[in-house]
Design a protein around this motif. Structure first.
Motif, PDB file in Angstrom:
ATOM      1  N   ILE A  26      21.067  14.743  42.798  1.00 22.09           N
ATOM      2  CA  ILE A  26      21.204  15.504  41.550  1.00 22.09           C
ATOM      3  C   ILE A  26      19.964  15.317  40.676  1.00 22.09           C
ATOM      4  CG2 ILE A  26      22.483  15.645  39.378  1.00 22.09           C
ATOM      5  CD1 ILE A  26      25.030  15.025  40.993  1.00 22.09           C
ATOM      6  N   ALA A  27      19.540  14.076  40.506  1.00 24.33           N
ATOM      7  CA  ALA A  27      18.427  13.787  39.602  1.00 24.33           C
ATOM      8  C   ALA A  27      17.120  14.402  40.088  1.00 24.33           C
ATOM      9  CB  ALA A  27      18.277  12.278  39.452  1.00 24.33           C
ATOM     10  N   CYS A  28      16.869  14.356  41.385  1.00 24.64           N
ATOM     11  CA  CYS A  28      15.607  14.904  41.896  1.00 24.64           C
ATOM     12  C   CYS A  28      15.551  16.415  41.717  1.00 24.64           C
ATOM     13  CB  CYS A  28      15.419  14.516  43.359  1.00 24.64           C
ATOM     14  SG  CYS A  28      15.092  12.742  43.594  1.00 24.64           S
ATOM     15  N   GLN A  29      16.671  17.097  41.909  1.00 24.64           N
ATOM     16  CA  GLN A  29      16.701  18.537  41.645  1.00 24.64           C
ATOM     17  C   GLN A  29      16.434  18.825  40.170  1.00 24.64           C
ATOM     18  OE1 GLN A  29      20.050  20.850  43.608  1.00 24.64           O
ATOM     19  NE2 GLN A  29      20.738  18.757  44.026  1.00 24.64           N
ATOM     20  N   TRP A  30      17.071  18.056  39.306  1.00 22.49           N
ATOM     21  CA  TRP A  30      16.961  18.277  37.862  1.00 22.49           C
ATOM     22  C   TRP A  30      15.532  17.998  37.394  1.00 22.49           C
ATOM     23  CZ3 TRP A  30      21.700  16.486  34.504  1.00 22.49           C
ATOM     24  CH2 TRP A  30      21.818  17.315  33.385  1.00 22.49           C
ATOM     25  N   ALA A  31      14.952  16.896  37.900  1.00 23.40           N
ATOM     26  CA  ALA A  31      13.580  16.557  37.517  1.00 23.40           C
ATOM     27  C   ALA A  31      12.597  17.635  37.961  1.00 23.40           C
ATOM     28  CB  ALA A  31      13.192  15.201  38.110  1.00 23.40           C
ATOM     29  N   LYS A  32      12.784  18.157  39.156  1.00 22.38           N
ATOM     30  CA  LYS A  32      11.913  19.244  39.627  1.00 22.38           C
ATOM     31  C   LYS A  32      12.063  20.470  38.732  1.00 22.38           C
ATOM     32  CE  LYS A  32      10.850  22.232  43.562  1.00 22.38           C
ATOM     33  NZ  LYS A  32      11.227  22.634  44.947  1.00 22.38           N
ATOM     34  N   ALA A  33      13.302  20.788  38.352  1.00 21.19           N
ATOM     35  CA  ALA A  33      13.531  21.940  37.480  1.00 21.19           C
ATOM     36  C   ALA A  33      12.857  21.763  36.123  1.00 21.19           C
ATOM     37  CB  ALA A  33      15.033  22.164  37.290  1.00 21.19           C
ATOM     38  N   LEU A  34      12.677  20.509  35.696  1.00 24.19           N
ATOM     39  CA  LEU A  34      11.992  20.229  34.433  1.00 24.19           C
ATOM     40  C   LEU A  34      10.475  20.316  34.570  1.00 24.19           C
ATOM     41  CD1 LEU A  34      14.136  17.207  33.167  1.00 24.19           C
ATOM     42  CD2 LEU A  34      14.112  19.526  32.221  1.00 24.19           C
ATOM     43  N   GLY A  35       9.990  20.472  35.803  1.00 24.06           N
ATOM     44  CA  GLY A  35       8.556  20.611  36.024  1.00 24.06           C
ATOM     45  C   GLY A  35       7.852  19.331  36.412  1.00 24.06           C
ATOM     46  N   ALA A  36       8.616  18.287  36.745  1.00 24.02           N
ATOM     47  CA  ALA A  36       8.017  17.019  37.141  1.00 24.02           C
ATOM     48  C   ALA A  36       7.677  17.023  38.628  1.00 24.02           C
ATOM     49  CB  ALA A  36       8.967  15.863  36.839  1.00 24.02           C
ATOM     50  N   THR A  37       6.745  16.184  39.012  1.00 28.55           N
ATOM     51  CA  THR A  37       6.467  15.920  40.418  1.00 28.55           C
ATOM     52  C   THR A  37       7.338  14.752  40.840  1.00 28.55           C
ATOM     53  OG1 THR A  37       4.183  16.674  40.244  1.00 28.55           O
ATOM     54  CG2 THR A  37       4.718  15.245  42.109  1.00 28.55           C
ATOM     55  N   ALA A  94      14.708  14.264  55.110  1.00 27.32           N
ATOM     56  CA  ALA A  94      14.800  15.726  55.136  1.00 27.32           C
ATOM     57  C   ALA A  94      15.722  16.223  54.028  1.00 27.32           C
ATOM     58  CB  ALA A  94      15.295  16.182  56.501  1.00 27.32           C
ATOM     59  N   LEU A  95      16.826  15.507  53.802  1.00 30.51           N
ATOM     60  CA  LEU A  95      17.777  15.903  52.759  1.00 30.51           C
ATOM     61  C   LEU A  95      17.139  15.798  51.375  1.00 30.51           C
ATOM     62  CD1 LEU A  95      20.691  16.749  52.077  1.00 30.51           C
ATOM     63  CD2 LEU A  95      21.289  14.311  52.064  1.00 30.51           C
ATOM     64  N   ALA A  96      16.431  14.699  51.129  1.00 29.11           N
ATOM     65  CA  ALA A  96      15.789  14.516  49.825  1.00 29.11           C
ATOM     66  C   ALA A  96      14.711  15.563  49.583  1.00 29.11           C
ATOM     67  CB  ALA A  96      15.204  13.105  49.735  1.00 29.11           C
ATOM     68  N   LYS A  97      13.954  15.893  50.634  1.00 29.16           N
ATOM     69  CA  LYS A  97      12.884  16.882  50.465  1.00 29.16           C
ATOM     70  C   LYS A  97      13.460  18.266  50.181  1.00 29.16           C
ATOM     71  CE  LYS A  97       8.211  17.601  52.004  1.00 29.16           C
ATOM     72  NZ  LYS A  97       7.150  17.158  52.926  1.00 29.16           N
ATOM     73  N   ALA A  98      14.643  18.538  50.701  1.00 26.41           N
ATOM     74  CA  ALA A  98      15.294  19.824  50.438  1.00 26.41           C
ATOM     75  C   ALA A  98      15.935  19.878  49.060  1.00 26.41           C
ATOM     76  CB  ALA A  98      16.342  20.096  51.507  1.00 26.41           C
ATOM     77  N   ASN A  99      15.925  18.742  48.354  1.00 27.30           N
ATOM     78  CA  ASN A  99      16.594  18.672  47.054  1.00 27.30           C
ATOM     79  C   ASN A  99      15.675  18.141  45.962  1.00 27.30           C
ATOM     80  OD1 ASN A  99      19.791  19.232  47.219  1.00 27.30           O
ATOM     81  ND2 ASN A  99      19.089  18.368  49.165  1.00 27.30           N
TER      82      ASN A  99
END
Length: 323
Positions: free
Chosen positions: A154-165, A177-182
């Motif tokens: 959840i957090a990695c998707q949200w952080a990406k949506a905020l524009g973070a790397t 693979a799961l983490a990279k897809a999220n």
């Protein structure tokens, strides 16, 4: 008569015993809830083992969703039949439970019971870590340990949506693979790579702005080597054991680093804080910034097996117990 999993003495998963236990009538400012889905979280393990002190006997579980079946005196915002979710206090591993009305969260139409129970504690944890502990900005970089776990996805998707790397660590190629897809730009398998060295390579030697670590003892000290000068180490869990820093001079030597140990109790002390976080999470799910992944479902009778799988790091995403 309702059933609940009861812990009479701390220990391994086997100390949880399924018993008949009447939830009773709600008292003043309480509601009674029939659980439809229950979330599994590491805090349940900490309480069961005695790492977090809870008065015995107790019913584990800090997250669930269901229908209100009765309300106590003084409760005006809920009625029988309302759909609600909740995080904390303990007591979720049950078919029915009592809850302070102030800790209940009304569920919008687009959030079903399973999504609520799979996302609230994890997603609201991600909320305070990303929006309050460190106000994450577009262009910043973070490292998230256990990126394929319930909070991590959840957090990695949200952080990406905020524009973070977003960089993540995992313990297997399948989890990578799961983490990279999220949401993760790069994922490091800490079993085969030295993650501090790899983070330095990925960031051109600079390091990341923030490390988010729910693993604890096994990853804490190496994580300090992943931070830029004056970066923040956020230690929010103890999955591999508790953390201690015998010498604060370590933080000076590694670049005047900051360290914090946040908890949901401090960030969600009021009903307003609690429900604001839930509203932000539910809006992110509605808007597609977050997709909730439920990869394991167990019956209430199989909670012992669920705990064993969680502690063995055999789970990914969210895990539910279904009454």
């Amino acid at each position: 008569m309702s059933r609940a999993l009861v812990v009479h003495q701390v220990g391994g998963p086997e100390v949880m015993k399924l018993e008949d236990r009447d939830a009773g009538a709600p008292g003043p400012d309480q509601i009674r809830i029939r659980n439809r889905a229950i979330g599994l979280n590491f805090v349940d393990v900490y309480q069961r083992t005695g790492l977090y002190k809870v008065d015995l006997p107790f019913v584990p579980g800090s997250e669930g969703a269901g229908e209100v079946t009765a309300v106590g005196a003084g409760v005006s915002e809920f009625k029988a039949g309302d759909r609600v979710g909740y995080i904390g206090p303990a007591g979720a591993y049950a078919e029915e439970r009592l809850l302070p009305a102030a800790r209940a969260i009304p569920l919008p139409k687009h959030i079903d019971f399973e999504t609520a129970a799979a996302s609230m504690l994890k997603g609201m944890t991600a909320y305070y870590l990303l929006f309050e502990t460190w106000k994450l900005q577009a262009g910043e970089s973070i490292l998230w340990h256990a990126a394929a776990g319930g909070v991590g996805l959840i957090a990695c998707q949200w952080a990406k949506a905020l524009g973070a790397t977003v960089y993540g660590t995992v313990g297997s190629e399948a989890k990578a693979a799961l983490a990279k897809a999220n949401g993760c730009r790069e994922v490091i398998n800490y079993r085969t790579e030295h993650f501090p060295r790899r983070i330095r390579e990925l960031t051109g030697g600079r390091g990341v702005d923030v490390v988010y670590d729910g693993v604890g003892q096994a990853t804490f000290e190496p994580s300090l080597d992943c931070l830029r000068p004056r970066g923040l180490m956020v230690s929010f869990g103890n999955a591999s054991g508790t953390v201690s820093i015998p010498d604060l001079g370590v933080l000076a030597a590694k670049g005047s680093l900051y360290v914090t140990r946040p908890t949901s109790g401090a960030y969600f002390a009021t009903t307003g804080e609690l429900r604001k976080a839930a509203e932000m999470l539910f809006a992110a799910i509605r808007d597609g910034a977050i997709k909730v992944t439920i990869n394991q479902r167990f019956t209430l009778e199989d909670a012992v097996a669920a705990h064993r799988a969680l502690e063995a790091r055999e789970t990914t995403g969210s895990t539910l117990l279904l009454p």
